[in-house]
Scaffold this active site. Structure first.
Site, PDB file in Angstrom:
ATOM      1  N   GLY A   1      -4.414   9.180   0.390  1.00  0.00           N
ATOM      2  CA  GLY A   1      -4.996   8.077  -0.374  1.00  0.00           C
ATOM      3  C   GLY A   1      -6.381   7.714   0.141  1.00  0.00           C
ATOM      4  O   GLY A   1      -7.296   7.420  -0.632  1.00  0.00           O
TER       5      GLY A   1
ATOM      6  N   ASN B   1      -1.753  -4.388  -0.196  1.00  0.00           N
ATOM      7  CA  ASN B   1      -0.727  -3.789   0.661  1.00  0.00           C
ATOM      8  C   ASN B   1      -0.098  -4.772   1.639  1.00  0.00           C
ATOM      9  O   ASN B   1       1.004  -4.550   2.111  1.00  0.00           O
ATOM     10  CB  ASN B   1      -1.306  -2.596   1.425  1.00  0.00           C
ATOM     11  CG  ASN B   1      -2.639  -2.882   2.059  1.00  0.00           C
ATOM     12  OD1 ASN B   1      -3.611  -3.204   1.390  1.00  0.00           O
ATOM     13  ND2 ASN B   1      -2.688  -2.804   3.378  1.00  0.00           N
TER      14      ASN B   1
ATOM     15  N   GLN C   1      -0.594   1.164  -3.601  1.00  0.00           N
ATOM     16  CA  GLN C   1       0.627   0.357  -3.524  1.00  0.00           C
ATOM     17  C   GLN C   1       1.303   0.193  -4.888  1.00  0.00           C
ATOM     18  O   GLN C   1       2.454  -0.220  -4.958  1.00  0.00           O
ATOM     19  CB  GLN C   1       0.322  -1.035  -2.953  1.00  0.00           C
ATOM     20  CG  GLN C   1      -0.008  -1.036  -1.476  1.00  0.00           C
ATOM     21  CD  GLN C   1       1.174  -0.692  -0.591  1.00  0.00           C
ATOM     22  OE1 GLN C   1       2.320  -0.957  -0.923  1.00  0.00           O
ATOM     23  NE2 GLN C   1       0.904  -0.082   0.552  1.00  0.00           N
TER      24      GLN C   1
ATOM     25  N   SER D   1      -1.269   7.765  -3.267  1.00  0.00           N
ATOM     26  CA  SER D   1      -0.857   8.505  -2.075  1.00  0.00           C
ATOM     27  C   SER D   1       0.647   8.756  -2.103  1.00  0.00           C
ATOM     28  O   SER D   1       1.433   7.833  -2.304  1.00  0.00           O
ATOM     29  CB  SER D   1      -1.219   7.683  -0.832  1.00  0.00           C
ATOM     30  OG  SER D   1      -0.661   8.292   0.310  1.00  0.00           O
TER      31      SER D   1
ATOM     32  N   HIS E   1       2.964   9.394   0.167  1.00  0.00           N
ATOM     33  CA  HIS E   1       3.949   8.854   1.118  1.00  0.00           C
ATOM     34  C   HIS E   1       4.308   7.396   0.861  1.00  0.00           C
ATOM     35  O   HIS E   1       5.186   6.854   1.526  1.00  0.00           O
ATOM     36  CB  HIS E   1       3.499   9.096   2.566  1.00  0.00           C
ATOM     37  CG  HIS E   1       2.411   8.215   3.078  1.00  0.00           C
ATOM     38  ND1 HIS E   1       2.675   7.101   3.834  1.00  0.00           N
ATOM     39  CD2 HIS E   1       1.064   8.292   2.976  1.00  0.00           C
ATOM     40  CE1 HIS E   1       1.517   6.542   4.176  1.00  0.00           C
ATOM     41  NE2 HIS E   1       0.535   7.239   3.660  1.00  0.00           N
TER      42      HIS E   1
ATOM     43  N   CYS F   1      -3.243  -4.788  15.015  1.00  0.00           N
ATOM     44  CA  CYS F   1      -3.192  -4.332  16.402  1.00  0.00           C
ATOM     45  C   CYS F   1      -3.405  -2.827  16.487  1.00  0.00           C
ATOM     46  O   CYS F   1      -3.728  -2.293  17.533  1.00  0.00           O
ATOM     47  CB  CYS F   1      -1.890  -4.722  17.060  1.00  0.00           C
ATOM     48  SG  CYS F   1      -0.468  -4.314  16.074  1.00  0.00           S
TER      49      CYS F   1
HETATM   50  C1  LIG Z   1      -1.541   3.339   2.518  1.00  0.00           C
HETATM   51  C2  LIG Z   1      -2.722   2.871   1.773  1.00  0.00           C
HETATM   52  C3  LIG Z   1      -3.909   3.629   1.718  1.00  0.00           C
HETATM   53  C4  LIG Z   1      -4.086   4.879   2.517  1.00  0.00           C
HETATM   54  O1  LIG Z   1      -3.339   5.965   2.031  1.00  0.00           O
HETATM   55  P1  LIG Z   1      -3.102   7.215   3.017  1.00  0.00           P
HETATM   56  O2  LIG Z   1      -2.464   8.248   2.157  1.00  0.00           O
HETATM   57  O3  LIG Z   1      -2.222   6.737   4.105  1.00  0.00           O
HETATM   58  O4  LIG Z   1      -4.432   7.645   3.496  1.00  0.00           O
HETATM   59  C5  LIG Z   1      -4.951   3.162   0.971  1.00  0.00           C
HETATM   60  N1  LIG Z   1      -4.854   2.029   0.262  1.00  0.00           N
HETATM   61  C6  LIG Z   1      -3.744   1.270   0.265  1.00  0.00           C
HETATM   62  C7  LIG Z   1      -3.688   0.035  -0.559  1.00  0.00           C
HETATM   63  C8  LIG Z   1      -2.641   1.667   1.023  1.00  0.00           C
HETATM   64  O5  LIG Z   1      -1.539   0.910   1.033  1.00  0.00           O
END
Ligand SMILES: *Cc1c(COP(=O)(O)O)cnc(C)c1O
Length: 394
Positions: free
Chosen positions: A72, A152, A180, A200, A202, A326
């Site tokens: 993503g 997110n 998201q 993304s 995952h 963190c």
């Molecule tokens: C997780 C996330 C990303 C990043 O996606 P990755 O595949 O982990 O690089 C970008 N934007 C939002 C809103 C996300 O929740």
């Protein structure tokens, strides 16, 4: 409960067994390079194009408008930097919000150092962007609006249709980070006037390390990764066929059950919210109660630290996430919680519990029971809480 209770689905999700099963043939048997002309190469090519068609179908996009990426973050970088490079001669102004994911915020900061001007539209106390603020920020040299579909951290769903209409009216390109939202909410890129959309794998039960960018046909976006002629010469690198097939399978599964999943998660979410707010004193819900992702909850508990809560939840086998960044090696509270106006000490006591359709009522109830006990224990050790109680007795 001995079983792991996973309530951090906004960070990543478990890969579904059906997804793994769909991917497996592309590792040891059908491992051909999709650019090769022999049959296992062509089988990979076909799998790739089927996956592209599946993904396009979920968004009402054309198959050739989907470009696979490594994640993503890459999709966000490509959309923003690619637009800046392709349209920078028309103007050097970009509009975004102050609650974007770092994949967007840090990319905008990168462009700021290279002569672009960025307007960070603020959000209200519920985390909502007001479309009129976006419209007011548009200038003759604005080339891009990039606003996330849903946040997110606090789950706020942004007024994307209104922002899309504004972008269209003013002839400005519109990108949305939908990482998201994709497969969690229905999305039609045409009805919403979205020109570019990032997602993304995952975040919807596909593996990590695969994503895509939707690019509306006709946009002159520059390539971001240079090399071979893959992805119609716009994104070089041998295609990650197995993972792409897995991502399409996960999207297909999620879209087939979208309404049912939404209903189930919303019911669990609202049960969790109502129990926490009624049973744990000095707690608050962050984000908008109504315009909210079905799986998102985000609370603040006064007088305690999010990190301590997380560690104690972990000892009970419960995975959640706190509001402080963190990971960046700092204990600064999250930029999102700051943007909605939370004082530092309240932002520090924040906890995000994000659900998926596989979570159960039993898990949620057990989590609230544990949380009540943990909050009470931490407050018993908190000098801030002791002060508060003393003052109340006076
Ligand atoms: C997780 C996330 C990303 C990043 O996606 P990755 O595949 O982990 O690089 C970008 N934007 C939002 C809103 C996300 O929740």
């Amino acid at each position: 409960m001995n079983k792991l209770i996973y309530l951090d689905n906004a960070a990543t999700t478990a890969v579904k067994p059906e997804v793994v099963e769909a991917m497996l043939p592309y590792y040891c048997e059908k491992f051909g390079n999709a650019s090769s002309i022999y049959s296992i190469g062509q089988e990979s090519k076909e799998a790739l194009e089927n996956a592209r068609q599946t993904i396009a179908g979920t968004l009402n996009a054309k198959t050739e408008e989907i470009y696979f990426t490594g994640c993503g973050t890459e999709a966000d970088n490509w959309a923003i930097i690619g637009t800046a490079e392709a349209y920078g001669n028309k103007g050097k102004h970009i509009i975004t919000s102050n609650v974007e994911h770092h994949a967007v915020l840090h990319t905008c900061e990168y462009l700021e150092k290279r002569g672009f001007e960025i307007t960070y539209v603020p959000v209200d106390e519920k985390g909502l962007i007001h479309p009129e603020d976006v419209e007011a920020a548009i200038r003759p040299d604005t080339i891009l609006i990039t606003i996330m579909f849903a946040n997110n951290e606090i789950g706020t769903i942004m007024p994307i249709a209104e922002i899309g209409a504004i972008a269209k009216k003013h002839g400005v390109l519109f990108h949305t980070d939908a990482v998201q939202a994709f497969t969690h909410l229905p999305i039609d890129v045409n009805a919403l006037n979205i020109d570019m959309l990032s997602a993304s794998g995952h975040k919807f039960h596909a593996p990590k390390g695969v994503g895509f960018l939707y690019i509306r046909k006709g946009l002159k976006l520059k390539s971001f990764i240079h090399g071979g002629a893959q992805e119609r010469k716009r994104r070089a690198g041998t295609e990650n066929v197995a993972q792409i097939v897995g991502m399409a399978k996960a999207a297909e599964l999620a879209m087939a059950n979208l309404e049912e999943n939404e209903k189930k998660q919303t019911a669990l979410r609202d049960h969790l919210i109502s129990r926490v707010l009624t049973e744990i004193p000095h707690s608050r819900l962050n984000g908008d109660a109504e315009h909210r992702l079905p799986g998102n909850t985000n609370f603040s508990f006064q007088f305690i630290e999010g990190e301590s809560m997380l560690m104690m939840l972990d000892m009970k086998g419960i995975c959640g996430s706190s509001g402080s960044a963190c990971t960046a090696g700092s204990l600064d509270p999250s930029h999102v919680l700051m943007a909605i106006g939370l004082p530092h000490e309240i932002a520090h006591g924040s906890l995000r519990l994000s659900l998926c359709e596989d979570n159960t009522l039993e898990e949620v109830d057990y989590t609230v029971d544990c949380l009540k006990e943990i909050v009470a224990r931490l407050r018993a050790m908190s000098p801030l809480y002791e002060d508060f109680v003393k003052k109340q007795k006076k």
